[in-house]
Motif scaffolding. Structure first.
Motif, PDB file in Angstrom:
ATOM      1  N   GLU A  74      45.125 -45.786 -36.485  1.00 50.45           N
ATOM      2  CA  GLU A  74      46.201 -45.537 -34.669  1.00 50.45           C
ATOM      3  C   GLU A  74      45.729 -44.995 -33.860  1.00 50.45           C
ATOM      4  O   GLU A  74      44.179 -44.608 -33.425  1.00 50.45           O
ATOM      5  CB  GLU A  74      46.915 -43.811 -34.958  1.00 50.45           C
ATOM      6  CG  GLU A  74      47.682 -43.584 -33.850  1.00 50.45           C
ATOM      7  CD  GLU A  74      48.939 -42.584 -34.168  1.00 50.45           C
ATOM      8  OE1 GLU A  74      49.395 -41.943 -33.256  1.00 50.45           O
ATOM      9  OE2 GLU A  74      48.390 -41.473 -35.371  1.00 50.45           O
ATOM     10  N   VAL A  75      45.486 -45.873 -32.470  1.00 46.02           N
ATOM     11  CA  VAL A  75      44.508 -45.639 -30.970  1.00 46.02           C
ATOM     12  C   VAL A  75      45.916 -45.390 -30.082  1.00 46.02           C
ATOM     13  O   VAL A  75      46.979 -45.618 -30.315  1.00 46.02           O
ATOM     14  CB  VAL A  75      44.082 -47.141 -31.026  1.00 46.02           C
ATOM     15  CG1 VAL A  75      43.206 -47.849 -31.222  1.00 46.02           C
ATOM     16  CG2 VAL A  75      45.447 -48.195 -30.885  1.00 46.02           C
ATOM     17  N   PRO A  76      44.895 -44.879 -29.190  1.00 48.82           N
ATOM     18  CA  PRO A  76      45.777 -44.183 -27.739  1.00 48.82           C
ATOM     19  C   PRO A  76      47.357 -45.397 -27.483  1.00 48.82           C
ATOM     20  O   PRO A  76      46.344 -46.874 -27.401  1.00 48.82           O
ATOM     21  CB  PRO A  76      45.053 -44.016 -26.945  1.00 48.82           C
ATOM     22  CG  PRO A  76      43.345 -43.760 -27.705  1.00 48.82           C
ATOM     23  CD  PRO A  76      43.878 -44.543 -29.170  1.00 48.82           C
ATOM     24  N   ASP A  77      47.420 -44.802 -27.091  1.00 48.92           N
ATOM     25  CA  ASP A  77      48.356 -45.746 -25.849  1.00 48.92           C
ATOM     26  C   ASP A  77      48.066 -46.945 -25.153  1.00 48.92           C
ATOM     27  O   ASP A  77      47.583 -46.342 -24.557  1.00 48.92           O
ATOM     28  CB  ASP A  77      50.088 -44.972 -25.362  1.00 48.92           C
ATOM     29  CG  ASP A  77      50.955 -46.004 -24.453  1.00 48.92           C
ATOM     30  OD1 ASP A  77      51.227 -46.913 -25.240  1.00 48.92           O
ATOM     31  OD2 ASP A  77      51.836 -45.552 -23.933  1.00 48.92           O
ATOM     32  N   ASN A  85      39.920 -52.901 -30.564  1.00 49.46           N
ATOM     33  CA  ASN A  85      39.677 -51.520 -29.216  1.00 49.46           C
ATOM     34  C   ASN A  85      39.478 -52.470 -28.365  1.00 49.46           C
ATOM     35  O   ASN A  85      38.491 -52.612 -28.427  1.00 49.46           O
ATOM     36  CB  ASN A  85      38.653 -50.546 -30.263  1.00 49.46           C
ATOM     37  CG  ASN A  85      39.129 -49.860 -31.600  1.00 49.46           C
ATOM     38  OD1 ASN A  85      40.027 -49.313 -31.701  1.00 49.46           O
ATOM     39  ND2 ASN A  85      38.618 -49.463 -32.095  1.00 49.46           N
ATOM     40  N   GLN A 104      39.825 -47.940 -24.879  1.00 51.68           N
ATOM     41  CA  GLN A 104      38.889 -46.819 -25.196  1.00 51.68           C
ATOM     42  C   GLN A 104      38.094 -46.140 -25.146  1.00 51.68           C
ATOM     43  O   GLN A 104      37.012 -47.031 -24.715  1.00 51.68           O
ATOM     44  CB  GLN A 104      39.049 -46.404 -26.839  1.00 51.68           C
ATOM     45  CG  GLN A 104      40.135 -46.539 -26.959  1.00 51.68           C
ATOM     46  CD  GLN A 104      40.311 -47.854 -28.312  1.00 51.68           C
ATOM     47  OE1 GLN A 104      39.988 -49.139 -27.964  1.00 51.68           O
ATOM     48  NE2 GLN A 104      41.106 -48.317 -28.813  1.00 51.68           N
ATOM     49  N   THR A 139      51.963 -46.926 -33.880  1.00 53.53           N
ATOM     50  CA  THR A 139      51.871 -45.409 -34.284  1.00 53.53           C
ATOM     51  C   THR A 139      52.067 -45.323 -35.727  1.00 53.53           C
ATOM     52  O   THR A 139      51.257 -44.228 -36.141  1.00 53.53           O
ATOM     53  CB  THR A 139      52.988 -44.898 -33.410  1.00 53.53           C
ATOM     54  OG1 THR A 139      54.135 -45.317 -34.553  1.00 53.53           O
ATOM     55  CG2 THR A 139      52.898 -44.910 -32.819  1.00 53.53           C
ATOM     56  N   ALA A 175      46.020 -49.047 -25.141  1.00 51.63           N
ATOM     57  CA  ALA A 175      44.796 -49.711 -25.076  1.00 51.63           C
ATOM     58  C   ALA A 175      43.354 -49.509 -25.822  1.00 51.63           C
ATOM     59  O   ALA A 175      42.439 -50.259 -25.623  1.00 51.63           O
ATOM     60  CB  ALA A 175      43.211 -47.507 -25.120  1.00 51.63           C
ATOM     61  N   SER A 176      44.715 -50.739 -26.757  1.00 54.65           N
ATOM     62  CA  SER A 176      44.307 -52.252 -27.221  1.00 54.65           C
ATOM     63  C   SER A 176      44.823 -53.169 -27.451  1.00 54.65           C
ATOM     64  O   SER A 176      45.979 -52.885 -26.840  1.00 54.65           O
ATOM     65  CB  SER A 176      44.093 -50.763 -28.968  1.00 54.65           C
ATOM     66  OG  SER A 176      45.307 -50.520 -29.843  1.00 54.65           O
ATOM     67  N   GLU A 210      37.487 -41.231 -28.203  1.00 50.02           N
ATOM     68  CA  GLU A 210      38.687 -41.904 -28.071  1.00 50.02           C
ATOM     69  C   GLU A 210      39.021 -42.076 -29.651  1.00 50.02           C
ATOM     70  O   GLU A 210      40.142 -43.281 -29.848  1.00 50.02           O
ATOM     71  CB  GLU A 210      39.841 -42.816 -27.354  1.00 50.02           C
ATOM     72  CG  GLU A 210      40.482 -41.801 -25.523  1.00 50.02           C
ATOM     73  CD  GLU A 210      40.810 -42.823 -25.074  1.00 50.02           C
ATOM     74  OE1 GLU A 210      41.596 -42.438 -24.355  1.00 50.02           O
ATOM     75  OE2 GLU A 210      40.193 -43.927 -24.838  1.00 50.02           O
ATOM     76  N   HIS A 256      51.606 -50.005 -28.227  1.00 48.03           N
ATOM     77  CA  HIS A 256      50.489 -48.653 -28.820  1.00 48.03           C
ATOM     78  C   HIS A 256      51.614 -48.079 -30.566  1.00 48.03           C
ATOM     79  O   HIS A 256      52.574 -48.742 -30.731  1.00 48.03           O
ATOM     80  CB  HIS A 256      51.985 -47.658 -28.427  1.00 48.03           C
ATOM     81  CG  HIS A 256      51.462 -46.405 -28.844  1.00 48.03           C
ATOM     82  ND1 HIS A 256      52.038 -45.245 -28.523  1.00 48.03           N
ATOM     83  CD2 HIS A 256      49.743 -45.731 -29.227  1.00 48.03           C
ATOM     84  CE1 HIS A 256      51.168 -43.802 -29.388  1.00 48.03           C
ATOM     85  NE2 HIS A 256      49.782 -44.925 -30.220  1.00 48.03           N
ATOM     86  N   ARG A 282      46.184 -47.017 -17.825  1.00 50.04           N
ATOM     87  CA  ARG A 282      46.058 -48.391 -18.167  1.00 50.04           C
ATOM     88  C   ARG A 282      48.136 -48.890 -18.038  1.00 50.04           C
ATOM     89  O   ARG A 282      48.978 -48.114 -18.205  1.00 50.04           O
ATOM     90  CB  ARG A 282      45.755 -47.684 -19.155  1.00 50.04           C
ATOM     91  CG  ARG A 282      45.167 -47.035 -20.475  1.00 50.04           C
ATOM     92  CD  ARG A 282      44.240 -46.780 -21.380  1.00 50.04           C
ATOM     93  NE  ARG A 282      43.021 -46.567 -21.526  1.00 50.04           N
ATOM     94  CZ  ARG A 282      42.284 -45.470 -22.757  1.00 50.04           C
ATOM     95  NH1 ARG A 282      43.590 -44.832 -23.553  1.00 50.04           N
ATOM     96  NH2 ARG A 282      41.375 -45.330 -22.971  1.00 50.04           N
TER      97      ARG A 282
END
Length: 296
Positions: free
Chosen positions: A83-86, A183, A186, A72, A88-89, A190, A70, A2
């Motif tokens: 909170e979402v993955p680095d 989002n 993801q 956090t 990815a959003s 995830e 990201h 990503r």
């Protein structure tokens, strides 16, 4: 792999003639874009990045944007974690000024519509961005501003949290910090719940920069020069109502305090509240979590 956001692309598209946006501050990672923007608005922190010098102007951080790869420690409605993955959003906060001085209660008359129109702006941005990517999605809105994707079972693709901030200065003002998480990339595993989705899960891939720019262009067009009693022309409010899939549904409204209320959603009134026909009569709700039970 990503890719990181390219804030220069976002800044060049936003800080330009005909747009109210004045600066973009980017962080590779940050606890909360809303909290950071609130610090900039109140003078509790100094800006960073190429646009930081503009914060010294009379308007300060009004029409400012904070963006991150990201987030956090993001928050949703009712204090929920977000909170979402680095990478990815989209996690972005924007400072929209409130018309009138800080001690003028009339300036807040139209504030109830801002969260709703932010949802409409995002839905339009998702449609236009995915159309350019080769397959236009058709988002629907659940009151007040949840954006649902019918292409993936009406699952939720975003969250929007608006916060009113007092802005100090010789002529104190107010601003609304519009925080938005979308989002984008993801996979199913995830996502925190089965009722969530991402743009990628519909089979469409978009650049996050394109989505941010499209969203903030739409938001500026809908709210006009600033929030006040006239927020959102009648056409914008009518467009929201047309896109709101909650209307006509049997709904259950979960309130901050007390038992849930069930009834048929029949209107969105002039303050932005949801009007529900209940067994005990017609009621208007300015806040609450809505569950679609079934269409009448």
């Amino acid at each position: 792999m990503r890719n990181s956001l390219e804030p220069e692309i976002v800044g060049a598209a936003l800080v330009t003639s005909g747009q109210p946006w004045r600066g973009v501050e980017f962080h590779p990672a940050i606890g909360s874009t809303n909290s950071r923007l609130r610090e900039l608005l109140t003078g509790a922190a100094e800006g960073i990045g190429p646009d930081a010098s503009r914060l010294a102007s009379a308007d300060g951080a009004l029409w400012w944007v904070v963006l991150t790869d990201h987030q956090t420690g993001g928050r949703g409605r009712l204090g929920r974690a977000w909170e979402v993955p680095d990478r990815a959003s989209v996690a972005v906060s924007a400072a929209v000024p409130v018309d009138g001085p800080a001690d003028d209660p009339a300036g807040a008359t139209g504030l109830g519509w801002l969260p709703l129109l932010a949802g409409l702006a995002l839905a339009r941005a998702i449609t236009s961005t995915t159309e350019r990517a080769g397959h236009a999605l058709s988002p629907r809105l659940k009151w007040p501003n949840d954006v649902l994707l019918p292409e993936d079972g009406d699952r939720k693709v975003s969250g929007i949290l608006c916060e009113l901030v007092d802005v100090p200065g010789p002529a104190p003002r107010r601003a609304v910090v519009v925080g938005t998480g979308v989002n984008v990339d993801q996979d199913r595993d995830e996502l925190p719940v089965d009722t969530a989705t991402s743009v990628a899960l519909t089979g469409v891939r978009v650049r996050r920069e394109d989505l941010v720019v499209a969203y903030l262009h739409e938001l500026a067009a809908l709210v006009g020069p600033g929030v006040g009693a006239g927020l959102g022309a009648d056409g914008a409010r009518d467009a929201y109502r047309a896109a709101c899939s909650t209307l006509g549904q049997v709904v259950r409204v979960h309130l901050p305090v007390g038992e849930p209320v069930e009834g048929t959603a029949v209107a969105v009134d002039e303050t932005g509240a949801l009007v529900v026909d209940t067994p005990s009569g017609r009621r208007a709700f300015a806040a609450g979590d809505v569950v679609h039970v079934r269409r009448r």
